[in-house]
Motif scaffolding. Structure first.
Motif, short mmCIF file in Angstrom:
data_model
loop_
_atom_site.label_atom_id
_atom_site.label_comp_id
_atom_site.label_asym_id
_atom_site.label_seq_id
_atom_site.Cartn_x
_atom_site.Cartn_y
_atom_site.Cartn_z
N SER A 81 1.34 -4.05 19.98
CA SER A 81 1.24 -2.69 19.84
C SER A 81 0.55 -1.38 18.92
N GLN A 82 0.35 -2.14 17.85
CA GLN A 82 -0.08 -1.19 16.42
C GLN A 82 -1.03 0.13 17.25
N LYS A 83 -0.97 1.10 17.12
CA LYS A 83 -0.87 1.98 17.56
C LYS A 83 -2.11 3.01 16.80
N GLY A 84 -2.96 3.42 17.08
CA GLY A 84 -4.48 4.51 16.04
C GLY A 84 -5.05 3.77 15.65
N LEU A 85 -5.93 2.13 16.68
CA LEU A 85 -7.19 1.37 16.37
C LEU A 85 -8.11 2.08 16.85
N PRO A 86 -8.97 1.94 15.95
CA PRO A 86 -10.07 2.28 16.53
C PRO A 86 -10.57 2.10 18.25
N GLU A 207 -10.56 -1.66 7.98
CA GLU A 207 -9.91 -1.86 6.62
C GLU A 207 -10.88 -0.81 6.13
N GLU A 208 -11.87 -1.06 6.33
CA GLU A 208 -13.18 -0.16 5.50
C GLU A 208 -12.97 0.77 5.98
N ALA A 209 -12.59 1.60 7.33
CA ALA A 209 -12.02 2.70 7.68
C ALA A 209 -11.23 2.88 7.49
N GLU A 210 -9.82 2.77 7.29
CA GLU A 210 -8.87 2.72 6.11
C GLU A 210 -8.75 3.46 4.83
N GLY A 211 -9.64 2.24 4.12
CA GLY A 211 -10.13 2.45 3.09
C GLY A 211 -10.72 3.98 2.89
N SER A 212 -11.30 4.46 3.76
CA SER A 212 -11.58 5.23 3.46
C SER A 212 -11.32 6.68 3.72
N VAL A 213 -10.60 6.50 4.58
CA VAL A 213 -9.99 7.88 4.70
C VAL A 213 -9.04 8.03 4.18
#
Ligand code: B12
Length: 216
Positions: A81-86, A207-213
């Motif tokens: 139930s990980q939250k905040g996924l795209p 992972e790419e989105a998290e990396g760029s944030v």
């Protein structure tokens, strides 16, 4: 290596298929492994249909068996139930009503915590763009099983570009006829024709989105 489950599925033997699925669940096989064996079996059904050894009724039978397999398997698919996924918008392209593979991917993505808006089947390019606009989704998944429908995927990508949305949306295409050539022709970012590759793509995008944030 000979895969009994794949063979049972290709033989359209529902009883044997479901028994093997239950045995594999007990033996600790992952749902992805089980789905892949079934998918490969159904691929053989398609080949036999092309060679006129099987008929349309056999394609329909493979659909029924695969739906039963998913009914048995779903309670055993782990939920995260990980939250905040795209947000992902997904559908089968115009002219095509195949949806078993799309539905499996949607089920697995939702189980992994993604929100997915399912547009269903026979979705026009315009409807895909409208959904991306309305939801502000950053990932668009398009399923295609009929080769002659691939052209409409290119139209989706072209419309995204015209609408100024191309840079903010990752386009993932999936389905039996999809390959590198289709990816290049349509202008999509990624392609997958099995579960493992599909899930890896969504993980990589995340992972790419998290990396760029975190890199900002
Ligand atoms: C079951 C089936 C049907 C069922 C579909 C039921 C349903 N609700 O989907 C029915 C009987 C309705 C059907 C109808 C037809 N079918 Co049909 N069908 C199949 C069959 C045997 C299996 C498809 C399937 O469900 N596979 C199992 C799933 C799990 O695999 P998958 O769809 O590939 O999905 C996986 C990956 O590709 C990926 N994936 C899928 N979508 C997406 C999307 C994204 C974003 C991502 C990341 C990944 C991803 O992940 C999935 C999980 O592993 C295929 C054979 C084949 N090789 O695929 C023929 C096949 C696709 N059908 C075919 C044909 C010709 C037809 C008909 C035209 C037959 C007719 N004369 O009426 C009609 C078309 C109707 C239409 N307008 O769409 C041909 C297409 C040939 C071509 N090259 O275009 C095939 C290849 C059979 C063949 N070899 O001739 N079919």
């Amino acid at each position: 290596m000979e895969d009994e489950l794949q063979i049972a599925m290709a033989d359209l033997d529902e009883e044997r298929t479901l028994r093997l699925v239950r045995e594999r669940i007990q033996a600790g096989y992952t749902s992805v492994d089980i789905i892949e064996s079934c998918r490969r079996g159904v691929e053989i059904v398609g080949e036999k249909y092309s060679e006129s050894d099987y008929f349309l009724s056999d394609l329909i039978m493979s659909e029924e068996i695969l739906k039963e397999v998913m009914r048995v398997l779903e309670p055993h698919i782990p939920v995260n139930s990980q939250k905040g996924l795209p947000l992902i918008v997904m559908g089968t392209i115009e002219g095509d009503i195949h949806d078993l593979g799309k539905n499996i991917i949607i089920y697995l993505l939702r189980s992994s915590g993604y929100q997915v808006q399912d547009l269903g089947v026979d979705v026009t390019p315009e409807k895909f763009i409208q959904a991306v606009n309305e939801t502000k989704a950053s990932i668009l998944g398009i399923s295609v099983l009929l080769s002659f429908c691939v052209g409409s995927i290119k139209k989706v990508v072209d419309l995204l570009t015209d609408a100024g949305l191309r840079d903010s949306v990752k386009v993932v295409v999936g389905g039996y006829p999809v390959n590198q050539q289709v990816k290049e022709y349509t202008g999509a970012d990624f392609y997958a024709n099995d579960v493992t590759e599909a899930l890896k793509i969504y993980r990589d995008i995340l992972e790419e989105a998290e990396g760029s944030v975190s890199g900002q």
